[in-house]
Write a protein that holds these residues in place. Sequence first.
Motif, short mmCIF file in Angstrom:
data_model
loop_
_atom_site.label_atom_id
_atom_site.label_comp_id
_atom_site.label_asym_id
_atom_site.label_seq_id
_atom_site.Cartn_x
_atom_site.Cartn_y
_atom_site.Cartn_z
N GLU A 1 1.71 11.80 -9.52
CA GLU A 1 0.28 12.11 -9.37
C GLU A 1 -0.51 10.90 -8.89
N ARG A 2 -0.10 9.71 -9.28
CA ARG A 2 -0.78 8.48 -8.84
C ARG A 2 -0.31 8.02 -7.46
N GLY A 3 0.71 8.70 -6.91
CA GLY A 3 1.22 8.32 -5.60
C GLY A 3 2.11 7.11 -5.63
N ASN A 4 2.63 6.77 -6.81
CA ASN A 4 3.46 5.57 -6.95
C ASN A 4 4.94 5.83 -6.73
N GLU B 1 -2.34 13.97 -5.62
CA GLU B 1 -3.67 14.51 -5.93
C GLU B 1 -3.64 16.04 -5.95
N TYR C 1 0.15 7.34 2.58
CA TYR C 1 -0.93 8.31 2.35
C TYR C 1 -0.40 9.65 1.85
N GLN D 1 0.84 -1.19 0.00
CA GLN D 1 0.00 0.00 0.00
C GLN D 1 0.88 1.25 0.00
N ARG D 2 0.48 2.23 -0.82
CA ARG D 2 1.25 3.48 -0.92
C ARG D 2 1.07 4.30 0.34
N ARG E 1 2.06 10.33 -0.13
CA ARG E 1 2.35 10.34 -1.57
C ARG E 1 1.06 10.54 -2.36
N ARG E 2 -0.01 9.90 -1.91
CA ARG E 2 -1.31 10.06 -2.58
C ARG E 2 -1.81 11.49 -2.46
#
Length: 71
Positions: free
Chosen positions: A42-45, A11, A4, A1-2, A6-7
């Motif tokens: 942008e995708r938090g990856n 965003e 939070y 799970q990424r 980064r997400r």
Amino acid sequence: QRPYYRRIVGETIRTYRKQASLTQEKLAERADLHHNFIGEVERGNMEISLGSLLKISKALGVRGRDLIGDL
């Protein structure tokens, strides 16, 4: 799970980019970064360095702290 954060940063960057009517490619060009990197952030990856964050903020015409919000 990424993580939070980064997400949230991803965003926030996407929101500012869309408000500026920029594509990921155009933002990457302005920030001197690769468009694939912008998409991953942008995708938090992907982690983003302070230097890259500041390049993006300058390209968007916002302060660096605007991109990290209340983290």
